[in-house]
Design an enzyme around this catalytic site. Sequence first.
Site, PDB file in Angstrom:
ATOM      1  N   ALA A 109      -9.525   7.465   2.527  1.00  0.00           N
ATOM      2  CA  ALA A 109     -10.142   6.103   2.212  1.00  0.00           C
ATOM      3  C   ALA A 109     -10.686   5.995   0.176  1.00  0.00           C
ATOM      4  CB  ALA A 109     -10.585   5.977   3.492  1.00  0.00           C
ATOM      5  N   HIS A 122     -12.946  15.892   2.845  1.00  0.00           N
ATOM      6  CA  HIS A 122     -12.577  17.071   4.194  1.00  0.00           C
ATOM      7  C   HIS A 122     -10.895  16.168   3.978  1.00  0.00           C
ATOM      8  CE1 HIS A 122     -12.061  18.556   7.938  1.00  0.00           C
ATOM      9  NE2 HIS A 122     -12.319  17.542   8.213  1.00  0.00           N
ATOM     10  N   PHE A 170       3.228  13.302  18.251  1.00  0.00           N
ATOM     11  CA  PHE A 170       1.912  13.744  18.572  1.00  0.00           C
ATOM     12  C   PHE A 170       1.587  12.835  19.734  1.00  0.00           C
ATOM     13  CE2 PHE A 170      -1.223  14.825  14.685  1.00  0.00           C
ATOM     14  CZ  PHE A 170      -0.358  15.607  14.597  1.00  0.00           C
ATOM     15  N   GLN A 180     -14.488  12.902  18.754  1.00  0.00           N
ATOM     16  CA  GLN A 180     -13.478  13.040  20.133  1.00  0.00           C
ATOM     17  C   GLN A 180     -13.460  14.914  19.471  1.00  0.00           C
ATOM     18  OE1 GLN A 180      -9.729  13.305  17.540  1.00  0.00           O
ATOM     19  NE2 GLN A 180      -9.091  11.942  19.483  1.00  0.00           N
ATOM     20  N   HIS A 233     -11.500  17.885  19.769  1.00  0.00           N
ATOM     21  CA  HIS A 233      -9.715  18.338  19.648  1.00  0.00           C
ATOM     22  C   HIS A 233      -9.680  19.671  20.327  1.00  0.00           C
ATOM     23  CE1 HIS A 233      -6.121  19.620  17.761  1.00  0.00           C
ATOM     24  NE2 HIS A 233      -6.050  18.649  16.939  1.00  0.00           N
ATOM     25  N   LEU A 253      -9.834  24.219  12.991  1.00  0.00           N
ATOM     26  CA  LEU A 253      -8.260  23.436  13.731  1.00  0.00           C
ATOM     27  C   LEU A 253      -7.107  24.284  13.210  1.00  0.00           C
ATOM     28  CD1 LEU A 253      -8.104  20.654  15.110  1.00  0.00           C
ATOM     29  CD2 LEU A 253      -6.879  19.809  12.420  1.00  0.00           C
ATOM     30  N   GLU A 263      -2.484  19.644  16.240  1.00  0.00           N
ATOM     31  CA  GLU A 263      -1.762  19.358  17.473  1.00  0.00           C
ATOM     32  C   GLU A 263      -0.602  19.454  16.984  1.00  0.00           C
ATOM     33  OE1 GLU A 263      -3.259  15.770  18.675  1.00  0.00           O
ATOM     34  OE2 GLU A 263      -2.017  14.515  19.413  1.00  0.00           O
ATOM     35  N   ARG A 304      -6.277  13.777  23.402  1.00  0.00           N
ATOM     36  CA  ARG A 304      -6.664  13.920  23.508  1.00  0.00           C
ATOM     37  C   ARG A 304      -8.013  14.521  24.285  1.00  0.00           C
ATOM     38  NH1 ARG A 304      -6.850  14.310  16.068  1.00  0.00           N
ATOM     39  NH2 ARG A 304      -5.148  14.984  16.567  1.00  0.00           N
ATOM     40  N   HIS A 354     -14.209  17.200  16.501  1.00  0.00           N
ATOM     41  CA  HIS A 354     -12.874  16.813  15.593  1.00  0.00           C
ATOM     42  C   HIS A 354     -12.990  15.183  14.772  1.00  0.00           C
ATOM     43  CE1 HIS A 354      -9.356  17.338  13.381  1.00  0.00           C
ATOM     44  NE2 HIS A 354      -8.256  16.315  14.281  1.00  0.00           N
ATOM     45  N   ARG A 382      -9.661   8.797  19.659  1.00  0.00           N
ATOM     46  CA  ARG A 382      -7.888   8.120  18.266  1.00  0.00           C
ATOM     47  C   ARG A 382      -6.972   8.948  18.940  1.00  0.00           C
ATOM     48  NH1 ARG A 382      -5.961  11.193  14.359  1.00  0.00           N
ATOM     49  NH2 ARG A 382      -8.101  12.823  14.109  1.00  0.00           N
TER      50      ARG A 382
HETATM   51  C1  LIG Z   1      -9.295  19.792   9.720  1.00  0.00           C
HETATM   52  C2  LIG Z   1      -9.232  18.474  10.413  1.00  0.00           C
HETATM   53  C3  LIG Z   1      -7.350  18.054   9.809  1.00  0.00           C
HETATM   54  C4  LIG Z   1      -7.488  16.823  10.041  1.00  0.00           C
HETATM   55  N1  LIG Z   1      -6.046  16.587  10.799  1.00  0.00           N
HETATM   56  C5  LIG Z   1      -5.566  15.442  10.692  1.00  0.00           C
HETATM   57  C6  LIG Z   1      -4.153  14.981  10.910  1.00  0.00           C
HETATM   58  O1  LIG Z   1      -2.947  15.791  10.898  1.00  0.00           O
HETATM   59  N2  LIG Z   1      -3.950  13.681  10.756  1.00  0.00           N
HETATM   60  C7  LIG Z   1      -5.414  12.494  10.435  1.00  0.00           C
HETATM   61  O2  LIG Z   1      -4.392  11.654  11.431  1.00  0.00           O
HETATM   62  N3  LIG Z   1      -6.083  13.194  10.944  1.00  0.00           N
HETATM   63  C8  LIG Z   1      -6.588  14.070  10.655  1.00  0.00           C
HETATM   64  N4  LIG Z   1      -7.810  14.451  10.480  1.00  0.00           N
HETATM   65  C9  LIG Z   1      -8.934  13.343  10.521  1.00  0.00           C
HETATM   66  C10 LIG Z   1      -8.856  12.848   9.135  1.00  0.00           C
HETATM   67  O3  LIG Z   1      -8.339  13.942   7.546  1.00  0.00           O
HETATM   68  C11 LIG Z   1      -9.692  12.376   8.669  1.00  0.00           C
HETATM   69  O4  LIG Z   1     -10.746  11.408   9.332  1.00  0.00           O
HETATM   70  C12 LIG Z   1     -10.075  11.521   6.881  1.00  0.00           C
HETATM   71  O5  LIG Z   1      -9.214  12.129   6.297  1.00  0.00           O
HETATM   72  C13 LIG Z   1     -11.388  11.341   7.107  1.00  0.00           C
HETATM   73  O6  LIG Z   1     -11.059  11.052   5.463  1.00  0.00           O
HETATM   74  P1  LIG Z   1     -12.164   9.966   4.372  1.00  0.00           P
HETATM   75  O7  LIG Z   1     -11.625   9.450   3.354  1.00  0.00           O
HETATM   76  O8  LIG Z   1     -12.354   9.008   5.642  1.00  0.00           O
HETATM   77  O9  LIG Z   1     -13.265  10.613   4.385  1.00  0.00           O
HETATM   78  P2  LIG Z   1     -13.351  11.909   4.156  1.00  0.00           P
HETATM   79  O10 LIG Z   1     -12.467  12.520   3.227  1.00  0.00           O
HETATM   80  O11 LIG Z   1     -14.025  12.608   5.365  1.00  0.00           O
HETATM   81  O12 LIG Z   1     -14.061  12.340   2.564  1.00  0.00           O
HETATM   82  C14 LIG Z   1     -15.230  11.493   2.553  1.00  0.00           C
HETATM   83  C15 LIG Z   1     -16.299  11.282   1.130  1.00  0.00           C
HETATM   84  O13 LIG Z   1     -17.160  10.979   0.789  1.00  0.00           O
HETATM   85  C16 LIG Z   1     -18.367  11.739   0.240  1.00  0.00           C
HETATM   86  N5  LIG Z   1     -19.278  11.590   0.546  1.00  0.00           N
HETATM   87  C17 LIG Z   1     -20.050  11.216   1.528  1.00  0.00           C
HETATM   88  N6  LIG Z   1     -21.450  11.491   1.877  1.00  0.00           N
HETATM   89  C18 LIG Z   1     -21.275  11.097   0.293  1.00  0.00           C
HETATM   90  C19 LIG Z   1     -23.015  11.216  -0.331  1.00  0.00           C
HETATM   91  N7  LIG Z   1     -24.254  11.036   0.621  1.00  0.00           N
HETATM   92  N8  LIG Z   1     -23.073  10.944  -1.609  1.00  0.00           N
HETATM   93  C20 LIG Z   1     -21.416  11.168  -2.281  1.00  0.00           C
HETATM   94  N9  LIG Z   1     -20.646  11.205  -1.932  1.00  0.00           N
HETATM   95  C21 LIG Z   1     -20.655  11.277   0.079  1.00  0.00           C
HETATM   96  C22 LIG Z   1     -17.761  12.752   0.399  1.00  0.00           C
HETATM   97  O14 LIG Z   1     -17.811  13.308  -0.897  1.00  0.00           O
HETATM   98  C23 LIG Z   1     -16.371  12.199   0.453  1.00  0.00           C
HETATM   99  O15 LIG Z   1     -15.772  12.523  -0.876  1.00  0.00           O
HETATM  100  C24 LIG Z   1      -8.118  15.858  10.643  1.00  0.00           C
HETATM  101  C25 LIG Z   1     -10.156  16.373  10.354  1.00  0.00           C
HETATM  102  C26 LIG Z   1     -10.197  17.214  10.404  1.00  0.00           C
HETATM  103  C27 LIG Z   1     -11.211  17.895   9.724  1.00  0.00           C
END
Ligand SMILES: Cc1cc2nc3c(=O)[nH]c(=O)nc-3n(C[C@H](O)[C@H](O)[C@H](O)COP(=O)(O)OP(=O)(O)OC[C@H]3O[C@@H](n4cnc5c(N)ncnc54)[C@H](O)[C@@H]3O)c2cc1C
Length: 581
Positions: free
Chosen positions: A18, A48, A122, A236, A238, A248, A251, A282, A352, A393
């Site tokens: 994001a 993550h 999925f 959620q 998983h 994980l 799926e 899920r 998850h 979700r």
């Molecule tokens: C193991 C796993 C597998 C998944 N597989 C899938 C999939 O196949 N398909 C799908 O659609 N979804 C999947 N999901 C869900 C999806 O990956 C996540 O919802 C999504 O990647 C979240 O992205 P994000 O950019 O919102 O945040 P994240 O990728 O979680 O990043 C958060 C960011 O915020 C920063 N941050 C947080 N707090 C602070 C702070 N206090 N100060 C500074 N920086 C901070 C972190 O450093 C990081 O850069 C999966 C999730 C997991 C855990």
Amino acid sequence: MGINVIEHDVVIVGSGIAGLRAAVEIKRKYGERVNVGIISKVQLMRSHSVSAEGGTAAVIYREEGDSLSLHSWDTVKGSDFLADQDAVWLFTKLAPEEVRLLEHWGMPWSRRPDGRLALRAFGGHSFDRTLFAGDKTGFYEMQTLYNKLLEYEGWERYDEWFVTNIHIEDNEFRGLFALNPRDGDVYLFKAKAAVLATGGAGRLYSFTTYAHTVTGDGLAMALRAGLPLKDMEFIQFHPTGLVPSGILISEAARGEGGYLRNNRGERFMARYAPQKMELAPRDIVSRSIMTEILEGRGFKDEASGIEYVHLDLTHLDEEKINEKLPAIRELALKHAGVDPVEEPIPVRPVAHYTMGGIHTDSYYRALNHEGRWVRGLFVAGEAAAASIHGANRLGSNSTTECLVSGRIAGELAAEYALRSKEAKGPSRERVLREEEWVYRLVRKESGIPTYQIRRELQETMNEKFYVFREGGSMRDGALKIEKLEEIMMKEAYVEDKSRIYNTDLILAIETLNMLEVGKVIARSAIARAESRGAHYRVDFRARDDREWLKHTLATRYGEKDVRLLYEPVRITTWRPTERRY
Ligand SMILES: Cc1cc2nc3c(=O)[nH]c(=O)nc-3n(C[C@H](O)[C@H](O)[C@H](O)COP(=O)(O)OP(=O)(O)OC[C@H]3O[C@@H](n4cnc5c(N)ncnc54)[C@H](O)[C@@H]3O)c2cc1C
């Protein structure tokens, strides 16, 4: 004492899919006219998001029968009708272009033999619409976005900086505070607009698929700044977390044809979702697994005592497993000593995803409790509750939402910054107070180390706010969380007294954040006297649309209390019906 100030037009907190997508959008649309700072508490590419495995959902081949309307309907039905339907429509409409943009930027999507983009099944999607890159989709998406971003100038990264609080005044974003681990100073970031892309809160549980860093910081910061969190009771689980670690098993393993079996060898999903079987949504699959276990049809891991069922891939070709699910094979081998080509994988439901998040409208603008936009503040990715996912979700909709919301939030933040004259920033006194707040626990000489508090919180969440919930037990959980919060305030301390890379201090602030978010989850869950999506109560087993077809908005009340408000669900197309699969 001097104050360290850093200034950008737009500051993005979080560099997951994001956050990076928001940065790319700003740069490709506005170039050097808008200066961007990206802050991440981990090295930028270790967010993550890199661990997303299974794929990204979007409507690609309308000629084969898929449609935006079908994707929207699947998402709304999957959400147990709690999703806001206007937000869902916007999401499905923008999704296909996101996939194509990534493709143009170099994303190595997996292909069909004829070279066109491949799709996989999925859960809860009535059409195969999940794009993927093997089973390392998130990793490649992150690489692609990062490579794209490197083409541009006019942005700065702050790796491993830890944001402690955001500052809102007169319902407007005024800046944020971040701890620079290299010198231990608290810096003020002044910016005209901000995008919070801080991810979910899954580490509130210890049996979880999330990285250790996913501690809900952004959500806690929003609460402390007076903003509401929406629908936090919906976590959620998983269905297939590897036993005993919780890693994980995507799926995709079921999407490619894997079966779930109990200790009698039965494909038990026939009892719960006869049509969709293992590919039901899920929430339903997780409940089915837990029912099998609770009724004595599971297995037990002797060493850990953890009960589980089997995910069976042994009927699939070894070649297919190697090509489509290589990471799954590797993870099962390394972390459970099981080769999925020959033996079933031990799995059980695992924390998850955080369906709830910071309250926003469908354009990812942060809203206050009166529904008014907090000027200059946007939220993207898992931290936001727009709400696309409602009470549950669908798999592969989240990475898509990261792309879509990153794009929208990035563009709107840049436009807002271009329209604003200057970044205002908080008063000097407020900045000094932040330093005081951050170092409070370090100044204490003795007490309880915060990792103990964190562990107890995780155990409470694992136990009291899992797949099946009950009023009395949740109330016990809430009391426990409040007690832990009190210990945190009065007795916790940080052993490491240094200012340089004080990770002990960062863990402490994270724990504080986790407690704040845990309390909101508990209070929101206790109040919702029905079962919907991932929130299933054995004392209220039915969905109750008359009373509860509404979003929970939780805000901080005074220093410690939580106040709950409710907001209607936006229904534009589909009235709620019974959910069958
Ligand atoms: C193991 C796993 C597998 C998944 N597989 C899938 C999939 O196949 N398909 C799908 O659609 N979804 C999947 N999901 C869900 C999806 O990956 C996540 O919802 C999504 O990647 C979240 O992205 P994000 O950019 O919102 O945040 P994240 O990728 O979680 O990043 C958060 C960011 O915020 C920063 N941050 C947080 N707090 C602070 C702070 N206090 N100060 C500074 N920086 C901070 C972190 O450093 C990081 O850069 C999966 C999730 C997991 C855990």
